[in-house]
Enzyme design. Structure first.
Site, PDB file in Angstrom:
ATOM      1  CB  CYS A   1      -0.954  -0.005   1.188  1.00  0.00           C
ATOM      2  SG  CYS A   1      -0.138  -0.146   2.795  1.00  0.00           S
TER       3      CYS A   1
ATOM      4  CG  HIS B   1      -4.060   0.731   4.691  1.00  0.00           C
ATOM      5  ND1 HIS B   1      -3.535  -0.175   3.785  1.00  0.00           N
ATOM      6  CD2 HIS B   1      -5.138   1.299   4.068  1.00  0.00           C
ATOM      7  CE1 HIS B   1      -4.264  -0.161   2.673  1.00  0.00           C
ATOM      8  NE2 HIS B   1      -5.233   0.720   2.823  1.00  0.00           N
TER       9      HIS B   1
END
Length: 756
Positions: free
Chosen positions: A111, A681
């Site tokens: 990510c 994230h």
């Protein structure tokens, strides 16, 4: 298969002539991108990346088969599609959406890469540069600092696919492989930082697209009293003599760096290029710490407190803060780090709070005002107390392997004149009375032994005859669980019985034993030089513990009202971070400056100023803080404007007042980081250059958002575009795109030509 076209070329002709001939022969549209492959004698295919070399330099032979490949409308290459496992449905193949609104599949902790790519993909001038194939003329295949054009070509493939409008999401596997090949830190699928990847990618693209084919040596010159304008212009020209690419055109600006020697006052002024600004966040000088307070009153359960203390304070500051909540004087407190049922460290009041990590379990014990550990001048002695349970022995040579620590340790004040085993037994029985039931008079046999036991005094530390101790001290504790496991500190295996007189106590709930700081072995002697303090273990038989010890009550605690309070962090403005970036600082000891006048390294003062800003300004918010003792992520809300971020007050170069848009910026993308240091994230907010609509990119998921959703505590890297550049990005009719050429991949299956 089509019949190959045969053409004749000279050895001195360029590969580009072969490509142009093939495009003309197969009637390729000027806007279409093509690349060449050669088929080797063994049947394998090899890319002809550099079309500027001659046929001789490319080692092409008479009769060799050349294959030309044309890029598909969706941005992919036919050869790449053959190798990839196709998971797209017929509906996906026919998909037609807004160019640029395309997700990136997470390959496993990638990510961070997806977020950086989405931000960069939404920089209009850079994306247009690749979409209009201007990069093909500037690929630098011979730059020793570059990556043979492979990173630029891999990034171009991603951009063309994402902006084709034919994909909902794409799999950046080839790009990930290229990055790992040239930057080993990104190999595998570990978590990384999106800003670190962005820094690598910008540098890689710059070197792969550097228009300077042979870098000349340039000597850096100090200002030496010359005007700033002259020195800055010279520095920028020197930079451009070695570095000239679309990355420099788009992202590079100029600092003014001023160093002042603290001894001789020598001032050094230099101008240095930068690709992004890493700005610090205003750091609070306060710290919130959670502790447990253990009162001397055995009826009171331990209390959990949340205390606000100076970040660079001492242990004494922690005690003062707790005193305001409890009313107990700081002089009557002792602070300890408890780990695995034992004391990992007992702190002194003058020690720094920075040695305590947020994850440490800190207990603060109330002791009598007349006591201290190891202080023979005090009236009371503080004894560290451990709880142990006897279990079946697993080692015939050492029966104490069968004693397992449990519960919370204690620090107990004992009057010096009552240092006897029997007195200590009753003192501890009183301290444990909240969760230990006293036996009835029928169960306890006090007999005639009591008078004898009172005579068995506990010897004072440092005054016991014989030997030396292997005790590791209270600052070191033992394994993670039990007596026999772990390795957090050395284990004391001192042989021999304790010098403390020990008597059998039939009917007593527990026995007492001197141990080392790990609670793992008998302590037979004390070191007279160190005045080592004895630790006492309360040893329970399983049946007695089960009958008289209430484990649920022993583990109970209450929360003080302060635990419910939430310390709200005031938001800061982005302009404050930039001001902090440009303030004067003193260099650290690890990074001194060599003063040419003093002829030695000095801790000079340093000031950075902004002299010239780039078309697209990348601002990295330094949310991750690392010190010798702590690591933390700052979740401070930074308020940043979507439009009209004005840098006129920060740029010290004489300004053009007739063109204020040269100093005003609009936001175009944000890389977000959610989570903490160990896990997190990354996502992206980005404004589409064609539609002007903001979207939220979360790996392969893309959704439209409004501008008021963009600002959050997760904002990590900000992309701003100068307002005058946005006006230049308006489409200009009549421009033709140049024909296309190389990029790297695999064996093709398209038009082909025989070279004679």
């Amino acid at each position: 298969m089509d019949t190959p076209y045969t053409a004749q070329f000279s050895h001195t002709d360029s590969v580009d002539l072969v490509l142009r001939t093939a495009r003309e022969q197969f009637l390729v549209n000027p806007q279409e991108e093509t690349r060449l492959w050669i088929k080797n004698a063994e049947g394998s295919f090899e890319r002809l990346c550099n079309t500027r070399v001659t046929l001789l330099e490319a080692a092409l032979q008479t009769g060799q088969l050349i294959i030309m490949e044309t890029r598909n409308k969706d941005g992919t290459w036919p050869s790449a599609q053959q190798q990839a496992v196709s998971t797209a449905s017929e509906e996906d193949e026919e998909f037609q959406g807004q160019p640029g609104i395309c997700g990136l599949t997470n390959l496993g902790n990638t990510c961070f890469m997806n977020s950086a790519l989405q931000c960069l993909s939404n920089v209009p001038q850079l994306t247009d540069y690749f979409l209009k194939n201007r990069y093909l003329e500037e690929l630098n295949f011979c730059n020793p600092l570059g990556m043979k054009g492979e990173i630029a070509e891999a990034y171009a493939d991603l951009v063309k696919q994402a902006w084709s409008g034919h994909h909902r999401s794409i799999v950046p596997h080839v790009f990930k492989t290229k990055v790992g090949h040239f930057a080993s830190q990104f190999l595998g699928y570990q978590q990384h930082d999106s800003q670190e990847l962005l820094s690598f990618l910008l540098d890689g693209l710059h070197e792969d697209l550097n228009r300077v084919k042979k870098k000349e040596y340039v000597e850096l010159c100090d200002a030496a009293g010359r005007p700033d304008q002259e020195v800055a212009q010279e520095a920028w020209q020197n930079h451009k003599r070695r570095n000239d690419s679309v990355i420099v055109d788009t992202f590079h600006g100029l600092f003014k760096s001023t160093l002042v020697c603290p001894d001789c006052g020598n001032v050094s002024v230099t101008f240095d290029p930068f690709c992004y600004l890493s700005v610090p966040l205003p750091v609070s000088h306060k710290r919130v710490m959670e502790v447990f307070f253990v009162s001397m009153d055995p009826r009171r359960k331990p209390e959990q407190h949340r205390l606000v203390v100076p970040k660079k304070g001492k242990i004494s500051d922690l005690c003062v803060a707790l005193a305001k909540h409890t009313g107990v004087s700081p002089e009557r407190m002792m602070v300890a780090d408890v780990f695995s049922h034992r004391f990992y460290k007992i702190y002194q009041l003058e020690e720094s709070l920075s040695s305590i990590l947020d994850r440490d379990d800190i207990f603060i014990y109330e002791v009598s005002g007349r006591s201290a550990i190891g202080d023979n001048s005090r009236e009371d002695v503080v004894l560290p107390i451990y709880l142990r349970e006897r279990t079946p022995a697993r080692d015939y040579n050492n029966s104490y392997y069968g004693l397992m620590l449990f519960g919370h340790p204690l620090l107990v004040s004992v009057p010096r004149d009552r240092l006897s085993w029997d007195a200590l037994y009753h003192i501890l029985l009183y301290r444990l009375s909240r969760y230990v039931t006293r036996p009835s008079s029928d169960d306890e046999d006090d007999g005639d032994e009591k008078d004898m036991e009172d005579k068995d005094s506990i010897p004072k530390p440092g005054r016991v005859a014989g030997g030396s101790s292997q005790d590791s001290g209270p600052e070191q504790a033992g394994p993670s669980s039990g007596v026999a496991g772990g390795s957090r500190a050395p284990v004391d295996n001192s042989p021999g019985p304790s010098h403390w007189p020990q008597r059998a106590r039939r009917k007593h709930l527990f026995t007492l034993q001197t141990v080392n700081s790990n609670g793992t072995s008998d302590r037979s002697t004390f070191n007279e030089d160190t005045h080592a303090q004895p630790y006492i273990a309360i040893d329970w038989e399983p049946e007695m513990k089960k009958r008289y010890y209430d484990e649920v009550e022993a583990e109970g605690y209450v929360k003080h009202d302060c635990v419910g309070y939430v310390l709200k962090k005031a938001p800061v403005r982005l302009q404050e971070c930039i001001e902090l970036f440009t303030t004067v600082e003193t260099l650290e000891k690890e990074n001194p400056w060599y003063c040419p006048t003093c002829k030695q390294h000095q801790l000079a003062t340093k000031k950075l100023d902004l002299w010239m800003l780039p078309e697209t300004l990348i601002i990295h918010l330094k949310r991750f803080s690392y010190t010798k003792f702590s690591r933390e992520k700052l979740d401070t809300l930074v308020e940043f404007p979507i439009r009209d971020l004005d840098f006129s007050e920060f740029v010290i170069k004489p300004q053009n007042e007739s063109a204020p848009e040269l100093y005003k910026y609009d936001l175009i993308a944000v890389s977000n980081h959610y989570g903490g240091l160990r896990d997190g994230h990354y996502t992206t907010f980005a404004c589409n250059k064609d539609s002007g609509q903001w979207h939220y990119f979360d790996d392969n998921s893309v959704s439209p958002v409004t501008e008021n959703q963009i600002e959050s505590k997760a904002a990590y890297v900000l992309f701003y575009q100068r307002q005058d550049v946005a006006r230049r990005q308006q489409p200009q009719p009549g421009l033709r795109d140049p024909p296309a050429s190389p990029a790297c991949g695999s064996p093709p299956n398209s038009e082909f030509m025989d070279v004679n």
